[in-house]
Design an enzyme around this catalytic site. Sequence first.
Site, PDB file in Angstrom:
ATOM      1  N   GLY A 152     -67.243  33.485  52.342  1.00  0.00           N
ATOM      2  CA  GLY A 152     -65.844  33.521  51.678  1.00  0.00           C
ATOM      3  C   GLY A 152     -64.966  32.320  51.820  1.00  0.00           C
TER       4      GLY A 152
ATOM      5  CD  GLN B 146     -60.526  28.981  53.913  1.00  0.00           C
ATOM      6  OE1 GLN B 146     -60.875  29.769  53.373  1.00  0.00           O
ATOM      7  NE2 GLN B 146     -61.065  28.702  55.299  1.00  0.00           N
TER       8      GLN B 146
ATOM      9  CB  CYS C  35     -61.905  31.203  59.870  1.00  0.00           C
ATOM     10  SG  CYS C  35     -60.733  30.346  58.690  1.00  0.00           S
ATOM     11  CG  LEU C  36     -66.264  28.201  56.015  1.00  0.00           C
ATOM     12  CD1 LEU C  36     -66.304  28.045  54.430  1.00  0.00           C
ATOM     13  CD2 LEU C  36     -67.389  28.119  56.779  1.00  0.00           C
TER      14      LEU C  36
ATOM     15  CG  HIS D 110     -60.967  36.046  56.950  1.00  0.00           C
ATOM     16  ND1 HIS D 110     -61.336  35.872  58.251  1.00  0.00           N
ATOM     17  CD2 HIS D 110     -61.052  34.792  56.540  1.00  0.00           C
ATOM     18  CE1 HIS D 110     -61.144  34.685  58.560  1.00  0.00           C
ATOM     19  NE2 HIS D 110     -61.153  33.646  57.651  1.00  0.00           N
ATOM     20  CD  GLU D 111     -62.280  34.181  52.741  1.00  0.00           C
ATOM     21  OE1 GLU D 111     -61.203  33.129  52.821  1.00  0.00           O
ATOM     22  OE2 GLU D 111     -63.043  34.123  53.608  1.00  0.00           O
TER      23      GLU D 111
ATOM     24  CG  HIS E 150     -57.533  31.845  54.572  1.00  0.00           C
ATOM     25  ND1 HIS E 150     -57.103  31.019  55.508  1.00  0.00           N
ATOM     26  CD2 HIS E 150     -58.811  32.264  55.021  1.00  0.00           C
ATOM     27  CE1 HIS E 150     -58.183  31.068  56.577  1.00  0.00           C
ATOM     28  NE2 HIS E 150     -59.253  31.704  56.116  1.00  0.00           N
TER      29      HIS E 150
HETATM   30  O1  K1U Z   1     -63.288  30.566  56.326  1.00  0.00           O
HETATM   31  C1  K1U Z   1     -63.365  31.533  55.581  1.00  0.00           C
HETATM   32  O2  K1U Z   1     -62.329  32.247  55.153  1.00  0.00           O
HETATM   33  C2  K1U Z   1     -64.737  31.896  55.439  1.00  0.00           C
HETATM   34  C3  K1U Z   1     -65.404  32.847  56.618  1.00  0.00           C
HETATM   35  C4  K1U Z   1     -65.344  34.114  56.100  1.00  0.00           C
HETATM   36  C5  K1U Z   1     -65.313  35.340  56.986  1.00  0.00           C
HETATM   37  C6  K1U Z   1     -66.442  35.416  57.805  1.00  0.00           C
HETATM   38  C7  K1U Z   1     -66.573  36.390  58.960  1.00  0.00           C
HETATM   39  C8  K1U Z   1     -65.450  37.251  58.769  1.00  0.00           C
HETATM   40  C9  K1U Z   1     -64.429  37.480  57.860  1.00  0.00           C
HETATM   41  C10 K1U Z   1     -64.415  36.397  56.929  1.00  0.00           C
HETATM   42  C11 K1U Z   1     -66.700  32.615  56.790  1.00  0.00           C
HETATM   43  O3  K1U Z   1     -67.561  32.474  56.053  1.00  0.00           O
HETATM   44  S1  K1U Z   1     -67.361  31.946  58.250  1.00  0.00           S
HETATM   45  C12 K1U Z   1     -68.936  31.651  58.285  1.00  0.00           C
HETATM   46  C13 K1U Z   1     -69.748  33.029  58.420  1.00  0.00           C
HETATM   47  O4  K1U Z   1     -69.195  34.065  58.782  1.00  0.00           O
HETATM   48  C14 K1U Z   1     -71.145  33.019  57.937  1.00  0.00           C
HETATM   49  C15 K1U Z   1     -71.621  31.926  57.465  1.00  0.00           C
HETATM   50  C16 K1U Z   1     -73.068  31.954  56.895  1.00  0.00           C
HETATM   51  C17 K1U Z   1     -73.696  33.231  56.964  1.00  0.00           C
HETATM   52  C18 K1U Z   1     -73.224  34.191  57.537  1.00  0.00           C
HETATM   53  C19 K1U Z   1     -71.719  34.107  58.018  1.00  0.00           C
HETATM   54 ZN    ZN Z   2     -60.917  31.741  57.103  1.00  0.00          ZN
END
Ligand code: K1U
Ligand code: ZN
Length: 169
Positions: free
Chosen positions: A46, A51, A91-92, A133-134, A137
């Site tokens: 996401g 972000q 979260c990235l 979550h998004e 943000h």
């Molecule tokens: O930063 C963000 O908002 C993105 C975030 C989204 C998210 C992940 C987990 C729970 C809620 C929201 C991410 O993508 S973090 C990376 C991640 O979870 C992931 C990356 C690659 C493959 C599988 C998962």
């Molecule tokens: Zn995030």
Amino acid sequence: MAILNVLNYPDSRLHKIASIVEVVDSEIKAIIKDMTETMYAAPGIGLAATQVDFHKRIIIVDISEKQNDLIVLINPEILRTDGFQESEEGCLSVPGIYEKVKRASLIKVKALNIKGETFELEVDGKISICIQHEMDHLMGKVFVEYLSPLKKNRIKSKMIKRNKKSVAI
Ligand code: K1U
Ligand code: ZN
């Protein structure tokens, strides 16, 4: 297309409140393309416009393994929620940190797609967590703000140290 810089927590720009997208024009379509490339490259499931320091109500999600099920939500609004679920989130903008957060289990969302058409989505599980979550943000909220002050401050200090190191390198 371009890979955009993702803001790292703590950064005051992550707390800005995004404004409504009035028209889905070429500028909006271009940022969505760049956000998509950025999310897939990270990789993430996401990304919110906040972000990448673009403060309009745009989020993208793709929880598929093959990165082939992109959902773009412009001006997302939650119409209904049901139940609760608790699961680990990442979260990235807070790389390497994973913590449990309690959220609604099922959500019904209304949004515009990239063509500017209204659609509704009723989802539960991982995609529901990701959309919530998004959407946080877009309201300037980072998931660590659901944690205890002790945990949140520990993460903040860790991130400040890490961010300083990455500037020095
Ligand atoms: O930063 C963000 O908002 C993105 C975030 C989204 C998210 C992940 C987990 C729970 C809620 C929201 C991410 O993508 S973090 C990376 C991640 O979870 C992931 C990356 C690659 C493959 C599988 C998962
Ligand atoms: Zn995030």
